[in-house]
Enzyme design. Structure first.
Site: not given
Ligand code: EPZ
Length: 431
Positions: A22-23, A93, A117, A122-126, A306, A328, A398
């Site tokens: 999925k991801n 997401r 979820c 879950r910010p998107i600042d990066q 996950d 995480i 989902r």
């Molecule tokens: C992806 O989420 C997956 N979702 C998640 O899977 C998975 O848990 C996660 O990656 C980690 O592997 C999808 O791919 C749709 P991250 P994502 O950016 O991209 C912080 C599932 O069950 N962060 O790797 O949101 C964040 O808060 C779902 O299939 C920032 O601070 O995860 C977290 O603590 C749940 N700023 C950490 O990084 C940002 O801009 C990892 O988040 C982005 C993230």
């Protein structure tokens, strides 16, 4: 009312086929916008988040033809809008991948802030940091991310402050057509990152280093069509591995890449289970006496976040105390209160849970609070004595295709029901 209702106590036995990741598929679907040629994507999981993304493509004018349940042909030639917004896309997401893809192709994008979820802030600042580094203006207005690169996108050297799957994929999407070289450091290395990079390279992109700490991209003028098959889903496979262990069963999990499952296999072996690895399959034989062990979730190749709820259910049945550290996300233990209703003994302090294993669970009515928590509660119900109902299964659907059907094929007594009457019929049937 949609629920899974099950009668536990049956060791799962047999074979199960794993679907596409999925991801990975979510990023690949958005990436199909980057060319005006046909893009054929195979081994797509038929799950809600994927279908929401495909519908969103249609809404902006892309041609989306489902060749079969797991294959789609996309053509973005007639895309006539860079603004994506509907009630469904707001719930997932992965909508954020449309920002990177629309920005990469059209230098503009307007997409709602992502849903997904509730496992943390879950910010998107990066993501935004990456887009700005490539020369795009980005602002958050009316709950939407508005991005525009008036003078086009230019390669940049970006260092991610946090290892982020989403930001890594999104910056790749935005930079493959940018002018010049982009270097992204401190990137995520998950199998699905490599899969999206391979997909983009199959369209003529020039991406090197996916799967390592640094990704190097040389922008190209144009991308062409491709016919690409998504890799197997590491987390779906891991979920069935845990289900085999928790029910003391014997399951052959097919269409997997065992290397992607190494951290999960390692933990199940530490707990005393037996595992056989084949080229594209893995067999898990559950042990009667599960041993405790400790787990810390980390970016790949560490133990996947996950899989944290699912492995915790197995640990909750072990003969001793285990410690699970969720490094995480800040709020990924919500399932613990639900599991307690089935007799588990878990204490959560911040991002650490201390699990005192119990001899067994008893069936109860529990709520799926997010995708992986829901899957974990189904595993617990299959191991429990008596009847369990897992409510709010939309979360589970989902990310898992025909979850109950695959479990039924392994001998599980489980059904999806949408009324109390159907639930009663199930109870009578299994009593
Ligand atoms: C992806 O989420 C997956 N979702 C998640 O899977 C998975 O848990 C996660 O990656 C980690 O592997 C999808 O791919 C749709 P991250 P994502 O950016 O991209 C912080 C599932 O069950 N962060 O790797 O949101 C964040 O808060 C779902 O299939 C920032 O601070 O995860 C977290 O603590 C749940 N700023 C950490 O990084 C940002 O801009 C990892 O988040 C982005 C993230």
């Amino acid at each position: 009312m949609d629920q899974f209702i099950m009668k536990g106590g049956v060791p799962l036995r047999g074979e199960v086929m794993i679907g596409g990741a999925k991801n990975a598929a979510l990023g690949i679907i958005a990436g199909a916008l980057l060319t005006d040629d046909d893009v054929i994507i195979e081994n797509l999981p038929d799950v809600r988040d994927i279908n929401v993304m495909l519908e969103a493509l249609k809404e902006i004018g892309a041609k989306v033809d489902r060749e079969n349940r797991h294959t789609v042909r996309i053509n973005a030639t007639n895309v006539d809008s860079v603004s994506i917004d509907d009630e469904y896309i707001r719930k997932i997401r992965a909508s954020y991948y449309f920002i990177g893809a629309l920005l990469g192709k059209y230098h503009r994008a307007m997409v709602p802030l992502p849903g997904g979820c509730a496992i943390g802030s879950r910010p998107i600042d990066q993501h935004i940091k990456g887009f700005r580094a490539l020369g795009s203006g980005v602002q958050i207005k009316n709950g939407c991310v508005q991005a525009e690169a008036k003078t086009g996108l230019k390669g940049a050297h970006i260092y991610l402050d946090v290892v982020s799957v989403g930001a890594t994929i999104n910056i790749m999407l935005a930079s493959v057509l940018a002018e010049g070289r982009t270097i992204i450091e401190n990137v995520a290395k998950e199998p699905h990152i490599v899969d999206v990079a391979n997909f983009l390279n199959s369209m003529g992109a020039n991406i090197k280093g996916a799967g390592t700490d640094t990704i190097r991209i040389r922008g190209v003028q144009k991308l062409h069509g491709t016919d690409y098959a998504v890799i197997p889903d590491q987390i779906e496979a891991g979920t069935f591995m845990c289900a085999a262990a928790a029910t003391r069963g014997d399951v052959l999990i097919k269409n997997v890449i065992p290397k992607h499952l190494e951290s999960i296999s390692a933990k199940l072996l530490e707990m005393g289970n037996t595992i056989y690895e084949y080229d594209e399959a893995i067999r898990v034989i559950g042990t009667a006496e599960l041993r405790p062990t400790d787990v810390k979730t980390l970016p790949y190749p560490g133990f996947p976040t996950d899989m944290q709820p699912q492995i915790s259910v197995v640990l909750a049945l072990a003969n001793g105390t285990s410690v699970v550290t969720e490094s995480i996300f800040e709020n990924r233990f919500k399932y613990v209160d639900e599991l307690a209703r089935m007799g588990s003994n878990i204490k959560v302090e911040g991002n650490v849970s201390v699990i005192d294993g119990v001899h067994g669970f008893t069936g109860a009515s529990v709520n799926a609070l997010d995708l992986r928590a829901g899957a974990a509660l189904v595993i617990a119900g299959l191991a429990a004595e008596g009847i369990t109902t897992v409510n709010e299964i939309g979360f589970i659907q989902r990310g898992y295709e025909h979850f109950e059907k695959k479990l039924q094929a392994l001998g599980a007594q489980i059904e999806a029901v949408s009324s109390e009457r159907d639930a009663q019929k199930f109870r009578l049937k299994v009593s």
